[in-house]
Motif scaffolding. Structure first.
Motif, short mmCIF file in Angstrom:
data_model
loop_
_atom_site.label_atom_id
_atom_site.label_comp_id
_atom_site.label_asym_id
_atom_site.label_seq_id
_atom_site.Cartn_x
_atom_site.Cartn_y
_atom_site.Cartn_z
N ASP A 22 9.54 1.21 -3.81
CA ASP A 22 8.66 0.04 -3.87
C ASP A 22 9.18 -1.10 -3.00
O ASP A 22 8.41 -1.91 -2.49
CB ASP A 22 8.54 -0.45 -5.31
CG ASP A 22 7.73 0.53 -6.17
OD1 ASP A 22 7.05 1.39 -5.58
OD2 ASP A 22 7.80 0.45 -7.39
N ARG A 302 7.47 -4.72 -9.43
CA ARG A 302 6.13 -4.15 -9.37
C ARG A 302 5.46 -4.18 -10.74
O ARG A 302 6.12 -4.07 -11.77
CB ARG A 302 6.19 -2.70 -8.88
CG ARG A 302 6.72 -2.55 -7.46
CD ARG A 302 5.63 -2.79 -6.46
NE ARG A 302 6.13 -2.72 -5.09
CZ ARG A 302 5.35 -2.82 -4.01
NH1 ARG A 302 4.05 -2.98 -4.16
NH2 ARG A 302 5.86 -2.76 -2.80
N LYS A 308 1.44 -2.89 -7.99
CA LYS A 308 1.35 -4.00 -7.04
C LYS A 308 2.48 -5.00 -7.30
O LYS A 308 2.95 -5.16 -8.42
CB LYS A 308 0.00 -4.69 -7.16
CG LYS A 308 -1.17 -3.81 -6.72
CD LYS A 308 -2.50 -4.56 -6.78
CE LYS A 308 -3.64 -3.68 -6.29
NZ LYS A 308 -4.95 -4.37 -6.35
N LEU A 309 2.90 -5.69 -6.21
CA LEU A 309 4.04 -6.60 -6.29
C LEU A 309 3.69 -7.81 -7.14
O LEU A 309 2.65 -8.44 -6.96
CB LEU A 309 4.44 -7.05 -4.88
CG LEU A 309 5.81 -7.69 -4.74
CD1 LEU A 309 6.90 -6.67 -5.04
CD2 LEU A 309 5.99 -8.23 -3.33
#
Length: 327
Positions: A22, A302, A308-309
């Motif tokens: 990630d 995440r 998603k960040l």
């Protein structure tokens, strides 16, 4: 130092799809800082020294805190990012050392790598030594010097002969291979290359199967040794590494991250929640779930479900979504 740089960079290319993907697969300066915060509590003594040199270069004797890392200027990660993308070589050794920590390269740091490298060279040198006849000792000093010169000449001649023999053997083996292919009848065009023997193709196929299977087993053993974890509603829990997805709910099972396992929580926030730490740093990070609903977490990284960040809960977001932000 050059060998250390090459080794660290090669290890990064090898693991970026698996370890902390990630953050490392498509790195940015912000993601690199976030990864540093994730790894902060798991640093050993040597790694903490490197972190202190990087994040507090002007006060190396001071204790490095989590907030020193979380509030660090992301622009100062640009040399590291450029090195990871093979665009430029950083001037400071600490940048290379920091990457070694982020990708868990061993042996590290440089001083440990250098010691192991020197030992390996010594072992290789010992294995290549050749026993030569001993030169008799004479009382006459002039005779001794002559014999020493003769010994050097003998060694040089021996090494040259050995090198020539290796080169001749290589040429002979090449000739044998060429002759064996040229003597075989070729259907159609006489200049067309011969297909590889069937046995050779089978050997290559078997080798690939063994290599792939061995890699899979090694990865599985590593995962089982470190353990895995899964997101359960508002926190991570440890689970077995038998599946990639949870059979009961379909949640993703991933390698355990001790930092996230211990401290990552999804929290409910109201206008009476204290948003800011005593030192002025923000306490929460936010992101949207699959239903586009806002959710809040205690650590960066995440979103456990969407991947998603997460973003830091800024003053603007606090004013937009909550009535009171003064606590």
């Amino acid at each position: 130092m050059e060998e250390y740089k090459k080794a660290v960079l090669a290890h990064y290319e090898a693991i970026k799809n698996d370890l902390h993907s990630d953050f490392l697969l498509h790195p940015t300066t912000a993601r690199l800082r976030s990864l540093c915060t994730v790894l902060f509590d798991s640093l050993n003594a040597d790694d903490r020294v490197i972190f202190t040199r990087f994040f507090k270069p002007d006060s190396l004797d001071a204790n490095l805190s989590f907030n020193d890392v979380a509030k660090f200027d992301i622009d100062k990660f640009k040399p590291l990012l450029g090195f990871m993308k093979s665009e430029a070589t950083p001037r400071k050794t600490v940048v290379i050392e920091l990457l070694a920590i982020l990708i868990d390269y061993q042996p590290r740091p440089l001083k440990k790598f250098s010691k192991i490298g020197i030992k390996q060279v010594e072992l290789n040198d010992e294995s290549e030594k050749v026993d030569l006849p001993q030169i008799p000792d004479y009382n006459n000093g002039g005779e001794k010097e002559k014999e020493k010169e003769k010994e050097k000449e003998n060694i040089a001649t021996f090494n040259n002969d050995r090198k020539n023999e290796d080169e001749e053997a290589s040429v002979e083996e090449t000739s044998i291979i060429v002759d064996s292919t040229e003597d075989k009848p070729v259907p159609g065009d006489a200049t067309s290359p011969q297909p590889p023997p069937k046995n050779y193709v089978k050997m290559v196929f078997v080798f690939l199967l063994v290599a792939i299977g061995g890699g899979y087993l090694a990865k599985s053993d590593l995962l089982k040794e470190k353990g895995c974890m899964i997101w359960r509603q508002d926190h991570y829990e440890k689970v077995a590494c038998d599946y990639e997805l949870d059979p009961s709910g379909g949640e993703k099972i991933e390698p355990v991250n001790e930092q996230l396992l211990k401290y990552q929580r999804k929290v409910k926030i109201t206008d009476t929640t204290r948003f800011i730490n005593p030192d002025g740093t923000k306490r929460f990070f936010y992101g949207k779930n699959a239903e586009q609903q806002m959710e809040y977490f205690t650590l960066p990284g995440r979103h456990p479900e969407t991947g998603k960040l997460l973003k830091e809960l800024s003053d603007y977001m606090m004013k937009k979504h909550f009535v009171s932000t003064g606590n």
